[in-house]
Design a protein around this motif. Structure first.
Motif, PDB file in Angstrom:
ATOM      1  N   PHE A 137       0.770  -1.502  -0.104  1.00 12.57           N
ATOM      2  CA  PHE A 137      -0.172  -0.158  -0.128  1.00 12.57           C
ATOM      3  C   PHE A 137       0.294   1.210   0.022  1.00 12.57           C
ATOM      4  CE2 PHE A 137      -3.460  -3.520   2.030  1.00 12.57           C
ATOM      5  CZ  PHE A 137      -4.075  -2.907   0.933  1.00 12.57           C
ATOM      6  N   ALA A 138       1.939   1.084   0.137  1.00 10.28           N
ATOM      7  CA  ALA A 138       2.446   2.109  -0.011  1.00 10.28           C
ATOM      8  C   ALA A 138       2.640   2.432  -1.039  1.00 10.28           C
ATOM      9  CB  ALA A 138       4.129   2.300   0.954  1.00 10.28           C
ATOM     10  N   ARG A 139       3.201   4.190  -1.242  1.00  4.34           N
ATOM     11  CA  ARG A 139       3.530   4.831  -2.268  1.00  4.34           C
ATOM     12  C   ARG A 139       4.910   5.460  -2.837  1.00  4.34           C
ATOM     13  NH1 ARG A 139      -0.906   9.485  -1.232  1.00  4.34           N
ATOM     14  NH2 ARG A 139       1.007  10.120  -0.219  1.00  4.34           N
ATOM     15  N   VAL A 266     -10.004   6.967  12.353  1.00  5.26           N
ATOM     16  CA  VAL A 266     -10.502   8.366  12.451  1.00  5.26           C
ATOM     17  C   VAL A 266      -8.767   9.199  11.823  1.00  5.26           C
ATOM     18  CG1 VAL A 266     -11.205  10.338  12.512  1.00  5.26           C
ATOM     19  CG2 VAL A 266     -12.198   8.676  13.303  1.00  5.26           C
ATOM     20  N   TRP A 267      -7.425   9.005  13.070  1.00  3.02           N
ATOM     21  CA  TRP A 267      -6.566   9.249  12.967  1.00  3.02           C
ATOM     22  C   TRP A 267      -5.740   8.383  11.291  1.00  3.02           C
ATOM     23  CZ3 TRP A 267      -1.626   6.234  13.479  1.00  3.02           C
ATOM     24  CH2 TRP A 267      -0.952   6.686  13.612  1.00  3.02           C
ATOM     25  N   LEU A 268      -5.608   7.395  11.363  1.00  4.46           N
ATOM     26  CA  LEU A 268      -5.213   6.179  10.388  1.00  4.46           C
ATOM     27  C   LEU A 268      -5.428   7.083   8.941  1.00  4.46           C
ATOM     28  CD1 LEU A 268      -3.371   4.286   9.965  1.00  4.46           C
ATOM     29  CD2 LEU A 268      -5.850   3.044   9.116  1.00  4.46           C
ATOM     30  N   PHE A 269      -7.207   7.270   8.796  1.00  5.30           N
ATOM     31  CA  PHE A 269      -7.778   7.839   7.492  1.00  5.30           C
ATOM     32  C   PHE A 269      -6.922   9.214   7.669  1.00  5.30           C
ATOM     33  CE2 PHE A 269     -11.113   4.664   8.105  1.00  5.30           C
ATOM     34  CZ  PHE A 269     -10.544   3.881   7.719  1.00  5.30           C
ATOM     35  N   PRO A 274      -7.446   8.711   4.042  1.00  5.69           N
ATOM     36  CA  PRO A 274      -8.184   7.097   3.301  1.00  5.69           C
ATOM     37  C   PRO A 274      -8.933   5.823   3.261  1.00  5.69           C
ATOM     38  CG  PRO A 274      -9.514   9.428   2.507  1.00  5.69           C
ATOM     39  CD  PRO A 274      -7.848   9.506   2.856  1.00  5.69           C
ATOM     40  N   ARG A 275      -8.222   6.670   1.377  1.00  3.71           N
ATOM     41  CA  ARG A 275      -8.628   5.134   0.753  1.00  3.71           C
ATOM     42  C   ARG A 275      -7.613   4.232   1.247  1.00  3.71           C
ATOM     43  NH1 ARG A 275      -9.766   7.664  -5.741  1.00  3.71           N
ATOM     44  NH2 ARG A 275     -11.860   8.839  -5.065  1.00  3.71           N
ATOM     45  N   TRP A 280      -6.301  -1.003   3.435  1.00  2.00           N
ATOM     46  CA  TRP A 280      -5.405  -1.683   4.527  1.00  2.00           C
ATOM     47  C   TRP A 280      -5.853  -2.319   5.694  1.00  2.00           C
ATOM     48  CZ3 TRP A 280      -3.493  -0.397   9.545  1.00  2.00           C
ATOM     49  CH2 TRP A 280      -3.096  -0.454   9.972  1.00  2.00           C
ATOM     50  N   PHE A 281      -6.468  -1.738   6.057  1.00  7.23           N
ATOM     51  CA  PHE A 281      -7.385  -1.935   7.645  1.00  7.23           C
ATOM     52  C   PHE A 281      -7.811  -3.293   7.106  1.00  7.23           C
ATOM     53  CE2 PHE A 281     -10.528  -1.285  10.654  1.00  7.23           C
ATOM     54  CZ  PHE A 281      -9.395  -1.591  12.235  1.00  7.23           C
TER      55      PHE A 281
END
Length: 519
Positions: A137-139, A266-269, A274-275, A280-281
């Protein structure tokens, strides 16, 4: 109905705030230590990168007494210092799960092999989650962004040695507590309280059975929005083992109920996008479910008789039946929750929050931080007692001090047998008198407190004697079973049935005292 829901929501908000106060304090102080003592470069060296970073993130998380909300300020400071995203996430997921206090609690009240297995699985889980982020998921630009964050963080000067360095940690902790992260804490506590208030009283008492294959799925639906600090969460897991509930559901509660909350998400997103974070979650939850279903046949104790109901999840539903509840009941339950050990953390949290709010309002330009990070004149005379201790050394000492605090806290939170039985004596008298005189709500409250004291008794004996005998464990289980029977009768408004069981409760209490009396 609406009134009961309102008072239940208010009570759950208050209980969640009391639970979170200490671990939030620890979180913001650790973040202040990272920023003002270790510094960005020291923070990056502490965690590293790659597989080593993932392991260090898990290990640091296991040692620090933080919850799924208290981990947010630490993770934010790690991000600011340029620590790779996968390492940050490994730390975020591991830190709330276990600390020295909750680990001891789990070893005493659940099967030790299961708790040790859960701890080992947390390493596998956090490592997989970190690798999943870094490799999938890392860019391509994430590494460059981390380098840029590190460059900016390194440009900020560290406080000079002396009192300024300590004050800088305090001011940074206060400002961050009153900053953006405060919204994440509120979302976590309010969201969990709303979920509890929406679930009818006692609606979860006949769920999470070992024989029900959907139990891990149901627990997932509850655990993701739920907030639980490590100790109460581990208590629920202990109750699940005691009642023969689903091991898979217990693992989901461990990984998601203790490890995450709505505030965490919410912190994570917000910080990771968010996408990407949502995908990932979702993969992370899938891994947890797979582990939960795999652990069911391997770890379930077939010698346990599966109970037809449990009170383990009463805190996750409405605290009052329809038509009951009110300000008096809310005050009484909050007063019981806000005990002598919780009060210092609660008042400390409020004091630090007030300091942060004043600092943010009166010093919007950050002049105080600039003064604290300004080095003194080079020709300033120094006393021979003015020994310079490097910031990273002080930071390491502070972090080790928090670990030591956890160990000392264990001895304070779990008193010795003499103190436990002294506390039980008063609660026992209050509970029996309330049950005999028909004061139903008061009796239920005292019975719940009595039940908690039996668990503290076991852990307190374990950490002092390094063992709990089979006789002592059985006596504690028998006493808790009688407490539950009387409580069930009172909840069902069967006052006569509750009073009829009081002699058995008295006998179990005497047997428990006899089992724990030092020869």
């Amino acid at each position: 109905m609406i009134e009961s829901t309102f008072w239940g929501f208010l009570l759950r908000c208050g209980q969640g705030a009391v639970e979170a106060a200490l671990t939030l304090l620890v979180g913001v102080v650790v973040a202040g230590v990272f920023r003002r003592m270790l510094g960005p470069a020291g923070t990056r060296r502490l965690f590293g990168s790659g597989f080593k970073g993932l392991f260090r993130g898990w290990l640091a998380g296991m040692l620090l007494p933080v919850c799924s909300l208290g981990v947010i300020p630490v993770a934010r400071e790690m991000r600011r210092a340029g620590v790779p995203g996968g390492t940050v996430l490994a730390f975020v997921l591991a830190a709330p799960l276990l600390n020295p206090l909750s680990f001891l609690y789990g070893l005493t009240l659940a099967e030790p092999v299961v708790i040790v297995t859960f701890a080992a699985l947390s390493l596998v889980l956090s490592t997989l989650a970190g690798l999943l982020w870094d490799r999938v998921f890392a860019r391509a630009t994430d590494a460059a962004e981390s380098d840029e964050l590190a460059r900016r963080a390194d440009a900020e000067p560290l406080p000079p040695v002396g009192l300024k360095r300590v004050l800088a940690v305090l001011v940074t902790a206060a400002r961050e507590l009153a900053g953006r992260d405060l919204a994440f804490y509120a979302v976590g506590i309010v969201g969990s309280a709303a979920l509890s208030a929406a679930l009818p009283f006692g609606s979860l008492q006949h769920t999470m059975h070992h024989s029900d294959k959907s139990s891990p799925l149901l627990m997932t639906a509850l655990a993701v929005p739920l907030y639980s600090s490590p100790l109460p969460g581990m208590m629920k897991i202990g109750l699940m083992f005691e009642h023969g509930n689903s091991i898979g559901a217990a693992f989901v509660l461990f990984a998601l109920g203790i490890g995450t909350s709505l505030g965490t998400l919410v912190w994570l997103f917000t910080d990771f996008g968010p996408r990407r974070a949502a995908r990932w979650f979702a993969a992370y939850v899938g891994i947890i479910l797979a582990m939960g279903y795999a652990s069911e046949p391997l770890l379930y104790d077939t010698r346990k008789a599966e109970a037809d109901h449990t009170h383990a999840f009463d805190d996750y539903s409405a605290p009052f039946p329809a038509g009951s509840g009110g300000p008096a009941e809310v005050r009484a339950k909050l007063a019981e929750k806000f005990g002598p050990l919780e009060q210092p953390a609660g008042y400390g949290f409020l004091a630090l929050l007030a300091l942060g709010l004043v600092a943010r309002r009166a010093d919007r330009a950050g002049r105080l931080e600039r003064w604290l990070t300004t080095a003194p004149a080079p020709d300033r005379a120094r006393s021979r007692w003015d020994v310079v201790v490097p910031g990273p050394v002080l930071g390491a000492i502070a972090l080790l001090g928090l670990v030591a605090f956890s160990v000392v806290g264990a001895y304070l939170y779990y008193p010795d047998r003499r103190q436990c039985f002294e506390d039980m004596r008063a609660v026992h008298a209050e509970a029996v008198v309330a049950a005999r005189t028909g004061k139903r709500d008061e009796a239920i409250r005292h019975l719940e407190h009595w039940d908690l004291l039996t668990r503290k008794l076991q852990v307190g004996v374990y950490i002092r004697d390094l063992a709990v005998t089979g006789e002592q464990a059985k006596a504690s289980d028998d006493l808790r079973e009688e407490l539950e029977e009387v409580r069930d009768a009172l909840i069902a408004r069967d006052t006569d049935g509750a009073q009829a069981r009081l002699p058995k409760l008295e006998a179990a209490y005497r047997a428990c005292r006899a089992a724990y009396v030092t020869p």
